[in-house]
Design a protein around this motif. Structure first.
Motif, mmCIF file in Angstrom:
data_model
loop_
_atom_site.group_PDB
_atom_site.id
_atom_site.type_symbol
_atom_site.label_atom_id
_atom_site.label_comp_id
_atom_site.label_asym_id
_atom_site.label_seq_id
_atom_site.Cartn_x
_atom_site.Cartn_y
_atom_site.Cartn_z
ATOM 1 N N CYS A 160 1.130 4.454 -2.929
ATOM 2 C CA CYS A 160 1.161 5.759 -2.486
ATOM 3 C C CYS A 160 2.243 6.669 -2.883
ATOM 4 N N ASP A 196 1.774 9.353 -8.205
ATOM 5 C CA ASP A 196 0.635 10.027 -8.424
ATOM 6 C C ASP A 196 -0.100 9.438 -9.710
ATOM 7 N N PRO A 242 3.228 3.254 4.230
ATOM 8 C CA PRO A 242 2.016 3.735 3.898
ATOM 9 C C PRO A 242 1.580 5.224 4.637
ATOM 10 N N PRO A 243 1.139 6.079 4.075
ATOM 11 C CA PRO A 243 0.766 7.442 4.768
ATOM 12 C C PRO A 243 0.040 7.412 6.127
ATOM 13 N N ILE A 250 0.944 -1.243 0.027
ATOM 14 C CA ILE A 250 -0.003 0.096 0.111
ATOM 15 C C ILE A 250 0.853 1.137 0.033
ATOM 16 N N GLY A 251 1.710 1.064 0.766
ATOM 17 C CA GLY A 251 2.947 2.398 0.764
ATOM 18 C C GLY A 251 3.365 2.677 -0.473
ATOM 19 N N PHE A 296 -6.183 5.278 0.280
ATOM 20 C CA PHE A 296 -5.156 4.033 0.453
ATOM 21 C C PHE A 296 -4.731 4.158 2.019
ATOM 22 N N ALA A 297 -4.887 5.436 2.696
ATOM 23 C CA ALA A 297 -4.189 5.520 4.135
ATOM 24 C C ALA A 297 -5.449 4.895 4.743
ATOM 25 N N ASP A 334 -6.494 14.739 -0.955
ATOM 26 C CA ASP A 334 -5.101 14.003 -1.019
ATOM 27 C C ASP A 334 -5.623 12.673 -1.784
ATOM 28 N N SER A 335 -4.917 12.610 -2.870
ATOM 29 C CA SER A 335 -5.109 11.450 -3.493
ATOM 30 C C SER A 335 -5.041 9.965 -2.942
ATOM 31 N N ASN A 336 -3.832 10.152 -1.739
ATOM 32 C CA ASN A 336 -3.566 8.790 -1.281
ATOM 33 C C ASN A 336 -4.500 8.611 0.136
ATOM 34 N N ARG A 384 -5.369 2.778 -9.958
ATOM 35 C CA ARG A 384 -4.602 1.977 -8.857
ATOM 36 C C ARG A 384 -5.494 0.793 -8.567
#
Length: 602
Positions: free
Chosen positions: A94, A97, A224-225, A90-91, A345-346, A340-342, A101
Motif C-alpha cells: 500500500c 501507487d 496497512p491502512p 500488505i502495508g 488491500f485494507a 482509494d486504490s488501497n 499488485r
C-alpha cells in the motif's frame, strides 16, 4: 560476485541471470540502495570503468554484446533484508501507487509474498503452453524467484465481463517483490529483456518506468491502512432462491438418471457499493476494532439471531427503506473507500486477521479490479517430489459457546450425508494420486477443520511423485476436485454449464505460485471480485441425492459471513414476487433480478 547461467542459451529457452547483490541481510532502505546501484551499473555496461565491482563482469560483457540468440533474457537480483517488527507486507504494497499488485500467504504464514508491477506476464486460453513457458523461466532458478497466478474454473466457458482484466490462464513475475520465508526477508528486482533488441536500451527504458512509479524508493511506512467498511446499497443473488430450488431439483433428477454422485452448485452475490461517511471510519470507535463489543462475537445478543429487533427485518426503520434517513445518515461526502486504490488491500489485511488459518491472496491486474480471498482449502503443495493435498467437505457453523460448538462438530462427524460427500472427494483424490505418485502415505480418518465461522470435515493425503510428473500434470489431474465441481468430474462440469446462471471466472479455481523447487495452490473459495463499484461474492454447496435446498441455501449464507463482517448493513435480498424462467446457458447475457437490500430471515 559470480553470476551463473541458469539455462542453455537456445532459441527455445530463456537466458536467466540470477545475482545476489549482498551476502548479508541489510536494512530495508539499504537493500533498496543496493538494487539501485545494480540498476545503475546495468545502464553503464558500455563503460566498464564506471561499473561498480559488485556486478558480475560476465553479465556486463554479455549485456554489452549484440543479442546472439532469439532467446529472452531474465535478470533477477535479490538482496536479503533484516527483520523488522514494522515490516508488514500488505502495508508495503500500500506504500506504492502501482496499477498491478499481488499478495500471497500460505496458511501457516511461513511464506508471505508481495509483488509490485509486472516484469513478465504469460497468459493464454489453455494452461499447457503457458505453464510450459513458466517452467522454461524457472529452470535452475533460485528459490526466491516465483511466478504467481492461476486460471479460470472452467476453461471451456468464456470469462464474464466482470473478469475482463483477467485471462483464462495468467501468470505474473512481479517487477519488485518482498518475500518473508521462514522468518527471513528478501527484496528482489526482476527485468525481462526481449530478444533481438538492444538490451542496454531496454534496461534504460525500464529504469525510467520504475523511477516514474517509484518502485525502487524505500516506503515511508509499512503499516496497512485502516479498514473502512464498504456499504452495500443493493444485493443481487444469482440464482435467487426459487431458481436455486429449481436447480437442485434438476440436479436430483440427474442423480436418478445416471452415474452422477455429487455436484457443487455455486451462487454469485453482487453488492453495489458506496462509501461510508468519513465520520463513520474512526478506527478507535469502529466495532471491527473492538472484539468484545462487536455483535458478531456475541451470539446471544447478535441481532441476526433476533428477527424482531434486527433492522433488516424492520422495513419501516431500516435506512435503506427510508429514503430521507438514508440520505441523512449514509450519503458520502466523498468516495473515501471506492476511490482509494488501497481499500481492497485494507480489506485483505482485515481478512488476514480474521482468517488466521487460511490462505490469503490478492491478484490486482489493473487499478480498479482485484480478486481476493481467504481460502481454507489447499489444492496441492509440491516440495520437490513430495505432493500434498486434502479432502475438505461438509459444513457446520461455529458457535461461541464451547459446548454448542463441540455438539455441532460431533454432529458433522456423525452425519451420513456429510461423510458421504467428503468420502467422494477423498476417493477422487486417492484415485488421482494413484496416477501421479508411486507411493502414498497412510490416509487418516476424517477430522474437523475449525475456521472462524464454519467447520469442515478434513483428511490430508500425501504421495511421492513419479519422476516425469510436473505441475502441469498435477493441475490437470487434480482440478476441479469434487469439493468444488462434482463427481464424476466431466459429467459435473457439463451439468454446471447448463445449471449455473453465471460464469465463475477464477472462483473455485487454482491460484498460487510456482518456483523451481516447489509450488502451492489454494482453491479460490471464500473469495470476492472487487470491480469498480461492485463487490462480487462467491459461495458454493455440495449437492448429493439427499440434499435439502433450504438447508444448502443457509449454508451459503453461513459461508458469506467471511465477508459480511466487512460490509455495513450486510443486506439480504427481498423475497421476489416473480421468478424468471431457467435459462439454458450463459447468464452474462441474462442479468439476475436486482432487489434493494431488504428483509429476509436467515
Amino acid at each position: 560476485m559470480r553470476a551463473s547461467w541458469a539455462t542453455t542459451p537456445t532459441p527455445s529457452k530463456p537466458i536467466l541471470w540470477s545475482l545476489p547483490v549482498s551476502k548479508q541481510a541489510l536494512p530495508l532502505e539499504d537493500a533498496y540502495l543496493a538494487l539501485h546501484a545494480t540498476f545503475s551499473a546495468l545502464e553503464c555496461a558500455e563503460m566498464p570503468s564506471l561499473i561498480p565491482s559488485p556486478l558480475s563482469s560476465a553479465l556486463l560483457a554479455e549485456l554489452g554484446q549484440p543479442p546472439r540468440t532469439e532467446a529472452e533474457m531474465l535478470l533477477f537480483f535479490c538482496c536479503p533484508v533484516e527483520d523488522s517488527a514494522s515490516l508488514d507486507l500488505i502495508g508495503w504494497l500500500c506504500a506504492y501507487d502501482a496499477d498491478c499488485r499481488v499478495f500471497w500467504s500460505d496458511r501457516e504464514r511461513s511464506l508471505i509474498c508481495a509483488g509490485l508491477g509486472v516484469a513478465l506476464q504469460l497468459s493464454g486460453e489453455q494452461p499447457e503452453p503457458v505453464l510450459q513457458k513458466v517452467r522454461s523461466f524457472l529452470c535452475d532458478a533460485p528459490p526466491t524467484l516465483r511466478f504467481f497466478g492461476g486460471q479460470a474454473f472452467d476453461l471451456e466457458r468464456p470469462l464474464p465481463s466482470a473478469w475482463s482484466a483477467f485471462s483464462p490462464v495468467q501468470w505474473t513475475l512481479p517487477r519488485v517483490m518482498l518475500t518473508k520465508e521462514g522468518g527471513q526477508y528478501s527484496l528482489a528486482l526482476a527485468l525481462a529483456l526481449a530478444p533481438d533488441t538492444d538490451r542496454i536500451k531496454q534496461i534504460a527504458v525500464q529504469r525510467r518506468l520504475i523511477d516514474e512509479e517509484g518502485l525502487l524508493s524505500p516506503p515511508r511506512s509499512c503499516v496497512p491502512p485502516a479498514f473502512s467498511a464498504y456499504r452495500a446499497i443493493s444485493r443481487q443473488d444469482t440464482p435467487i432462491l426459487p431458481l436455486w430450488k429449481d436447480t437442485i431439483k434438476r440436479a436430483k433428477d440427474s442423480f436418478a438418471q445416471g452415474s452422477l454422485e455429487k455436484i457443487v452448485l455455486a451462487r454469485q452475490t453482487t453488492l453495489r457499493l458506496r462509501s461510508q461517511c468519513p465520520s463513520q471510519h474512526n478506527e478507535a470507535s469502529h466495532p471491527l476494532h473492538n472484539e468484545a463489543s462487536h455483535p458478531l462475537h456475541n451470539e446471544a445478543s447478535h441481532p441476526l439471531h433476533n428477527e424482531v429487533s434486527h433492522p433488516l427485518h424492520n422495513e419501516a426503520s431500516h435506512p435503506l427503506h427510508n429514503e430521507a434517513a438514508s440520505c441523512a445518515a449514509c450519503e458520502p461526502t466523498s468516495d473515501v473507500v471506492l476511490s482509494d486504490s488501497n481499500a481492497p488491500f485494507a480489506l485483505l489485511a482485515a481478512l488476514r486477521a480474521q482468517a488466521a488459518d487460511s490462505y490469503v491472496f490478492a491478484f490486482q491486474p489493473t487499478r480498479h479490479t482485484v480478486f481476493l480471498g481467504a481460502s481454507p482449502e489447499r489444492l496441492y503443495a509440491r516440495q520437490g517430489e513430495l505432493l500434498f493435498s486434502e479432502a475438505l467437505a461438509g459444513t457446520r457453523p461455529r458457535r461461541s459457546d464451547p459446548t454448542q460448538d463441540q455438539r455441532l462438530g460431533e454432529e458433522l462427524l456423525a452425519s451420513p450425508k456429510d461423510r458421504y460427500e467428503q468420502l467422494l472427494v477423498l476417493r477422487s483424490l486417492r484415485e488421482r494420486f494413484g496416477l501421479l505418485c508411486h507411493a502414498l502415505a497412510e490416509i487418516p480418518a476424517p477430522a474437523l477443520r475449525k475456521l472462524k465461522y464454519v467447520q469442515h470435515l478434513w483428511t490430508p493425503i500425501q504421495g511421492h511423485l513419479h519422476a516425469e510428473v510436473d505441475d502441469t500434470s498435477i493441475l490437470r489431474a487434480l482440478h476441479p476436485t469434487p469439493a468444488v465441481g462434482g463427481r464424476p468430474s466431466v459429467m459435473a462440469l457439463s451439468l454446471l454449464r447448463e445449471f449455473e446462471r453465471f460464469g465463475r471466472g477464477w472462483y473455485a479455481a487454482p491460484v498460487g505460485w510456482m518456483g523451481a523447487q516447489g509450488a502451492e495452490f489454494a482453491v479460490a473459495i471464500r473469495s470476492a471480485l472487487l470491480a469498480q463499484e461492485q463487490l462480487l461474492l462467491f459461495t458454493g454447496a455440495g449437492i448429493v441425492p439427499d440434499s435439502d435446498a433450504e438447508t444448502e441455501w443457509q449454508e451459503l449464507e453461513q459461508k458469506l459471513k467471511t465477508f459480511w463482517e466487512f460490509v455495513d448493513c450486510a443486506p439480504d435480498p427481498m423475497p421476489p414476487t416473480k421468478t424468471d424462467p431457467m435459462p439454458s446457458i450463459e447468464t452474462d447475457l441474462m442479468p439476475p433480478i436486482s432487489t434493494p437490500c431488504g428483509p429476509r430471515s436467515l
